[in-house]
Design a protein around this motif. Structure first.
Motif, PDB file in Angstrom:
ATOM      1  N   GLU A   5     -21.979  32.204 -68.448  1.00 27.72           N
ATOM      2  CA  GLU A   5     -20.977  31.836 -69.442  1.00 27.72           C
ATOM      3  C   GLU A   5     -19.795  31.216 -68.721  1.00 27.72           C
ATOM      4  O   GLU A   5     -19.551  31.491 -67.544  1.00 27.72           O
ATOM      5  N   ALA A   6     -19.063  30.413 -69.427  1.00 26.57           N
ATOM      6  CA  ALA A   6     -17.918  29.731 -68.833  1.00 26.57           C
ATOM      7  C   ALA A   6     -16.895  30.739 -68.322  1.00 26.57           C
ATOM      8  O   ALA A   6     -16.659  31.786 -68.941  1.00 26.57           O
ATOM      9  N   TYR A   7     -16.299  30.418 -67.187  1.00 29.46           N
ATOM     10  CA  TYR A   7     -15.237  31.264 -66.652  1.00 29.46           C
ATOM     11  C   TYR A   7     -14.124  31.422 -67.691  1.00 29.46           C
ATOM     12  O   TYR A   7     -13.750  30.489 -68.385  1.00 29.46           O
ATOM     13  N   GLY A   8     -13.614  32.629 -67.795  1.00 33.42           N
ATOM     14  CA  GLY A   8     -12.538  32.916 -68.736  1.00 33.42           C
ATOM     15  C   GLY A   8     -13.013  33.412 -70.074  1.00 33.42           C
ATOM     16  O   GLY A   8     -12.217  33.956 -70.851  1.00 33.42           O
ATOM     17  N   THR A   9     -14.317  33.250 -70.371  1.00 35.66           N
ATOM     18  CA  THR A   9     -14.841  33.683 -71.666  1.00 35.66           C
ATOM     19  C   THR A   9     -15.589  35.016 -71.574  1.00 35.66           C
ATOM     20  O   THR A   9     -16.036  35.533 -72.589  1.00 35.66           O
ATOM     21  N   HIS A 419     -20.879  28.822 -64.968  1.00 38.13           N
ATOM     22  CA  HIS A 419     -21.853  27.736 -64.982  1.00 38.13           C
ATOM     23  C   HIS A 419     -21.920  27.076 -63.604  1.00 38.13           C
ATOM     24  O   HIS A 419     -20.927  27.006 -62.876  1.00 38.13           O
ATOM     25  N   GLU A 420     -23.095  26.600 -63.263  1.00 40.35           N
ATOM     26  CA  GLU A 420     -23.268  25.905 -61.991  1.00 40.35           C
ATOM     27  C   GLU A 420     -22.351  24.679 -61.940  1.00 40.35           C
ATOM     28  O   GLU A 420     -22.306  23.878 -62.877  1.00 40.35           O
ATOM     29  N   GLY A 421     -21.614  24.568 -60.860  1.00 36.56           N
ATOM     30  CA  GLY A 421     -20.705  23.451 -60.688  1.00 36.56           C
ATOM     31  C   GLY A 421     -19.333  23.650 -61.307  1.00 36.56           C
ATOM     32  O   GLY A 421     -18.437  22.833 -61.084  1.00 36.56           O
ATOM     33  N   GLU A 422     -19.162  24.734 -62.062  1.00 36.16           N
ATOM     34  CA  GLU A 422     -17.864  25.004 -62.691  1.00 36.16           C
ATOM     35  C   GLU A 422     -16.990  25.817 -61.735  1.00 36.16           C
ATOM     36  O   GLU A 422     -17.468  26.746 -61.077  1.00 36.16           O
ATOM     37  N   ALA A 645      -5.741  31.093 -72.251  1.00 34.22           N
ATOM     38  CA  ALA A 645      -6.897  30.649 -73.026  1.00 34.22           C
ATOM     39  C   ALA A 645      -6.594  29.335 -73.752  1.00 34.22           C
ATOM     40  O   ALA A 645      -7.404  28.391 -73.734  1.00 34.22           O
ATOM     41  N   GLN A 646      -5.437  29.267 -74.385  1.00 29.57           N
ATOM     42  CA  GLN A 646      -5.085  28.047 -75.110  1.00 29.57           C
ATOM     43  C   GLN A 646      -4.874  26.867 -74.163  1.00 29.57           C
ATOM     44  O   GLN A 646      -5.299  25.744 -74.437  1.00 29.57           O
ATOM     45  N   THR A 647      -4.223  27.136 -73.025  1.00 29.59           N
ATOM     46  CA  THR A 647      -3.946  26.050 -72.079  1.00 29.59           C
ATOM     47  C   THR A 647      -5.218  25.544 -71.410  1.00 29.59           C
ATOM     48  O   THR A 647      -5.391  24.337 -71.201  1.00 29.59           O
ATOM     49  N   PHE A 648      -6.123  26.468 -71.071  1.00 26.55           N
ATOM     50  CA  PHE A 648      -7.333  26.105 -70.330  1.00 26.55           C
ATOM     51  C   PHE A 648      -8.513  25.778 -71.232  1.00 26.55           C
ATOM     52  O   PHE A 648      -9.612  25.485 -70.743  1.00 26.55           O
ATOM     53  N   GLY A 649      -8.319  25.843 -72.555  1.00 30.85           N
ATOM     54  CA  GLY A 649      -9.409  25.526 -73.471  1.00 30.85           C
ATOM     55  C   GLY A 649     -10.486  26.588 -73.507  1.00 30.85           C
ATOM     56  O   GLY A 649     -11.681  26.277 -73.573  1.00 30.85           O
ATOM     57  N   ILE A 650     -10.069  27.863 -73.475  1.00 32.26           N
ATOM     58  CA  ILE A 650     -11.000  29.001 -73.464  1.00 32.26           C
ATOM     59  C   ILE A 650     -10.919  29.712 -74.809  1.00 32.26           C
ATOM     60  O   ILE A 650      -9.824  29.955 -75.339  1.00 32.26           O
ATOM     61  N   ASP A 651     -12.055  30.068 -75.355  1.00 27.28           N
ATOM     62  CA  ASP A 651     -12.102  30.793 -76.630  1.00 27.28           C
ATOM     63  C   ASP A 651     -12.011  32.292 -76.354  1.00 27.28           C
ATOM     64  O   ASP A 651     -12.887  32.860 -75.706  1.00 27.28           O
ATOM     65  N   ARG A 652     -10.937  32.946 -76.828  1.00 33.16           N
ATOM     66  CA  ARG A 652     -10.762  34.385 -76.645  1.00 33.16           C
ATOM     67  C   ARG A 652     -10.398  35.015 -77.983  1.00 33.16           C
ATOM     68  O   ARG A 652      -9.252  35.355 -78.262  1.00 33.16           O
ATOM     69  N   PRO A 653     -11.365  35.209 -78.854  1.00 30.14           N
ATOM     70  CA  PRO A 653     -11.072  35.803 -80.160  1.00 30.14           C
ATOM     71  C   PRO A 653     -10.743  37.288 -80.097  1.00 30.14           C
ATOM     72  O   PRO A 653     -10.352  37.882 -81.109  1.00 30.14           O
TER      73      PRO A 653
END
Length: 662
Positions: A5-9, A419-422, A645-653
């Motif tokens: 999963e994407a970092y931060g999520t 994710h690979e490369g992230e 989350a908002q600045t980096f484009g991460i979904d944190r509900p």
């Protein structure tokens, strides 16, 4: 099964409530007869400090219920707030400072009575204040407690005097200021509590004056004690404008020990009437630290002549020093940081220590056997330790090739990977002080982020303690330059080596760290956003009448004399560089803060009004300098995560969405 999963999520069992419940650490250990006592934080109880008793049978209890809060406000940062003594056939007697009214109280925990006040209330400056007490049960039938008295003489924060004073234990001074005996002459603006020689004939204490801070230069004061309990022939021994002595102690045979940085490192010395200061163990390590609070202790002499001492460079350990040979034997154990509090009783040494896998706990060393055990505030894993970060202790290269020490906490979650490369986002943490130090220990606030896939870099920038006087002197007249450059150098290095995403870097800090954060956001393009907590934003205002007495002239060394370099104060202040601010930020402020008052934040917000910069300003009633209440800690941590989350484009509900205004 590890999923991608994407970092931060990443989901995490370490939520803000769990992190808040573990905020703070035990402090101020002391022996009362055969028992050990200390204070502990209670975030869920309005952030109070509880007094904890460990009986000789091993049972532990909190002896003062809500709302008692054992905490001093002397120099606002406080210090040792309690003392205890064992009375023959009468059980222990405890004296303590209650935070709410700052009165000194006495308490017999095995008796039927509630605590009784020993000192009066003052309407000036928030009350008379007391710290660093020592019981004198031998002082006549009533006994006394000797301690530091801080007394406000006017409405200005600098209208204050401090002396060593004696308070009778019978309560006769509770309504009569005149019943308090002043022991020192008041020639110094700052003093620590008295240290009595074993024969009761001499007393030693530490003193200093503005514009020096105690890590710049202090004096060791000595005086004779007369039969009527007054000080006579007070004179200076050691220390001075360029030598910091943060602690003095007497050995059982009447020798005076002290820590001094005269060599460039805080090492231990013995005061010799013929040879002066005799070094006991010369090393490029710190055997003491900055005296931010009155009554801190890094070493204690044992009855057998050995010395228990905390020492190290960057990380610290507990050792036993033979002062005759200079041999130093370190304690075995996992701990990488020992707090500045030690107590001894017989062959036992008790301190407060932590490691990257354990929070601060009360640890006892039996020097007779070499064995250690945990006797209080024992760390227990609230979640699987696999969610804890695995820190790296690193040294980076900064401008002009200077070393920068930092602790790097990469993202870590046993059930997730990126994710690979992230590359993961990273938050640079700037500690307070700025004469402070970020220790290599478990912090669930850090784990809150790393377990979600956000890395943390704690930077011990130039000016930090733990690496010698030359390292901390890098910040002299360079505040807002060296600290900002060092934090940016670490962030850029992490991005350049492929550890961190260069487009998702943030910075955060409180107090002096809040200054560094705001100065970084207004003078560099490294960070995408920042969290600024109870900061300094206007040097000119803070350097005149907008802070407390202890730090009212701190900027003389950090920036330069205001009268000589007023343009430097204006040029470096974030409030005067607000036109260079382009990134979102979160501002957090306690409304009872007299060290970094809300007016600084309010003026800064006025300066950016209409600029269209996304930001949020959260204030907390009942909080002063540094947050202590569980509900405050939860709200602040969740708001910070939402900002990233908002600045980096991460979904944190899983956290409330922070409303960012423009």
């Amino acid at each position: 099964m590890v999923s991608t999963e994407a970092y931060g999520t990443w989901p995490s069992p370490i939520d803000a409530r769990l992190a808040a419940s573990h905020d703070g650490r035990p402090e101020y250990v002391g022996a009362v007869g055969d028992e050990m006592w200390w204070t502990e934080p209670r975030p869920a109880e309005a952030g109070r400090r509880a007094l904890v008793r460990r009986r000789a049978d091993g049972t532990t209890e909190s002896v003062l219920p809500v709302p008692w809060n054992v905490r001093s406000r002397v120099i606002e940062y406080g210090g040792l707030p309690w003392a205890g003594g064992a009375r023959a056939d009468a059980g222990p007697l405890i004296v303590f400072v209650n935070f709410t009214d700052q009165r000194l109280y006495a308490y017999a925990p095995d008796g039927p009575d509630e605590p009784w006040p020993l000192t009066p209330v003052s309407a000036v400056g928030g009350g008379l204040r007391w710290v660093d007490p020592q019981l004198r049960l031998d002082r006549g039938e009533r006994g006394e407690v000797w301690c530091v008295l801080e007394e406000f003489t006017g409405e200005a924060p600098t209208d204050v005097r401090r002396v060593i004073a004696a308070v009778p234990l019978d309560g006769s001074a509770a309504d009569d200021r005149g019943a308090v005996r002043e022991l020192s002459d008041g020639r110094h603006r700052f003093v620590t509590g008295p240290k009595l020689s074993p024969d009761g004939r001499r007393v030693a204490w530490i003193a200093w004056d503005h514009p020096r801070m105690p890590w710049d230069g202090t004096e060791v004061m000595l005086a004779d004690i007369t039969d009527d309990g007054t000080f006579r022939s007070a004179r200076s021994f050691g220390g001075g404008s360029g030598e910091s002595v943060p602690q003095v102690e007497w050995t059982t045979d009447g020798q005076l020990l002290f820590a001094s940085d005269r060599s460039g490192w805080w090492n231990l010395y013995r005061a010799d009437p013929h040879r002066g200061a005799v070094a006991l163990c010369t090393r490029e390590q710190e055997f003491a630290g900055p005296l931010w609070k009155i009554g801190l202790s890094w070493f204690r002499p044992l009855e057998n002549g050995l010395i228990a001492t905390i020492h190290g460079q960057g990380t610290t350990t507990l050792g036993i020093l033979d002062p005759e040979t200079g041999e130093l034997a370190d304690t075995a154990g996992p701990w990488t940081a020992w707090a500045e509090t030690l107590a001894v009783h017989g062959s036992r040494v008790v301190g407060v220590a932590a490691s990257p896998q354990s929070a601060y706990e009360v640890v006892e060393l039996d020097t007779a056997t070499g064995r250690t055990r945990i006797i209080g505030a024992q760390h227990r894993d609230a979640v699987d330790p696999a969610y804890y970060p695995a820190p790296q202790n690193r040294t980076f290269t900064g401008p002009e090739g200077r070393d920068i020490h930092a602790h790097i906490y990469p993202p870590r979650n046993p059930e997730r990977e990126g994710h690979e490369g992230e590359l993961p986002p990273y938050v640079v943490w700037a500690h307070g002080g700025p004469t402070g130090h970020a220790a290599l220990v478990l912090d669930l606030e850090i784990a809150y982020f790393t377990s979600r896939g956000i890395g943390v870099a704690e930077v011990n920038y130039g000016g930090s303690t733990g690496y010698g006087r030359a390292y901390r002197n890098r910040l002299r007249e360079q505040w807002g330059i060296v600290d900002v450059e060092d934090c940016a150098a670490v962030a850029r290095a992490l991005a350049a080596e492929g550890t961190a995403d260069p487009d998702r870097l943030a910075i955060r800090g409180g107090s002096a760290g809040g200054w560094t954060t705001a100065a970084s956001l207004t003078s560099t393009d490294v960070y995408a956003c920042g969290t600024v907590s109870y900061p300094i934003l206007d040097l000119t205002g803070w350097g005149t009448d907008e802070t407390h007495d202890f730090e009212s002239q701190y900027l003389e060394s950090l920036i330069g004399p205001l009268a000589e370099v007023p343009d430097r104060y204006r040029a470096r202040s974030p409030i005067n560089r607000s036109d260079e601010l382009t990134t979102p930020f979160l501002l957090l402020q306690g409304m009872d803060d007299v060290i970094c008052p809300p007016v600084q934040c309010e003026r800064f917000l006025t300066a950016i009004e209409g600029r269209g910069i996304p930001h949020a300003y959260l204030t907390f009633e009942g909080e002063s300098h540094g947050f202590r209440r569980a509900d405050t800690l939860i709200a602040a941590l969740e708001a910070e995560l939402s900002l990233y989350a908002q600045t980096f484009g991460i979904d944190r509900p899983d956290v409330p969405r922070l409303e960012l205004k423009k």
